[in-house]
Scaffold this motif. Sequence first.
Motif, PDB file in Angstrom:
ATOM      1  N   ILE A  70       0.859  -1.187   0.000  1.00 35.67           N
ATOM      2  CA  ILE A  70       0.000   0.000   0.000  1.00 35.67           C
ATOM      3  C   ILE A  70       0.891   1.232   0.000  1.00 35.67           C
ATOM      4  CG2 ILE A  70      -1.752   1.330   1.231  1.00 35.67           C
ATOM      5  CD1 ILE A  70      -2.767  -1.320   2.369  1.00 35.67           C
ATOM      6  N   CYS A 114      -3.144   0.683  -3.959  1.00 33.29           N
ATOM      7  CA  CYS A 114      -2.905  -0.696  -3.534  1.00 33.29           C
ATOM      8  C   CYS A 114      -2.230  -1.443  -4.680  1.00 33.29           C
ATOM      9  CB  CYS A 114      -4.223  -1.378  -3.185  1.00 33.29           C
ATOM     10  SG  CYS A 114      -5.157  -0.504  -1.911  1.00 33.29           S
ATOM     11  N   LEU A 116      -7.051   3.159  -3.726  1.00 29.68           N
ATOM     12  CA  LEU A 116      -7.783   2.655  -2.563  1.00 29.68           C
ATOM     13  C   LEU A 116      -9.294   2.843  -2.726  1.00 29.68           C
ATOM     14  CD1 LEU A 116      -7.682   1.355   0.216  1.00 29.68           C
ATOM     15  CD2 LEU A 116      -7.362   3.640   1.184  1.00 29.68           C
TER      16      LEU A 116
END
Length: 102
Positions: A56, A67, A86
Motif C-alpha cells: 500500500i 494498492c 484505494l
Amino acid sequence: MLIEENQFLKNNYKLLETCLSESVYQQILELIEGSPSSFFHWKVIEEKPNVDVYLIEQNTLEKYTVCHLFSFDQIGRDFSYQSLPLKQMNFFIQFASRLDIT
C-alpha cells in the motif's frame, strides 16, 4: 503463512529481498524509489508454491493511496501485478460482499 509485514523505511527494505523473487523485488524497488514522497506498508503471504505481496502506497503530500498486488510462484521468473487506487479497491470489496459468491 505470513512471511513478513512492516512499513518500509526508505533505506531499510533489504529484508524484503530475502522473501521475493529477484524480478518482483526489482519492480517493488522501482516503485519505492520512484515515489520519494510516499510511505509504503507491505505484507507478504506464502501459500506454497505461491507468494502474494500486498503493498500500500500512501502519499499524503499528493493526496493519494494506491494498492499494489504482486503474485508469483516459486517455480519461474514470471509474476502478475495489479494496481488500484484505494477508492476503487474499497468499491470492489463492497460490490463483492453484496454478491452471493465464495
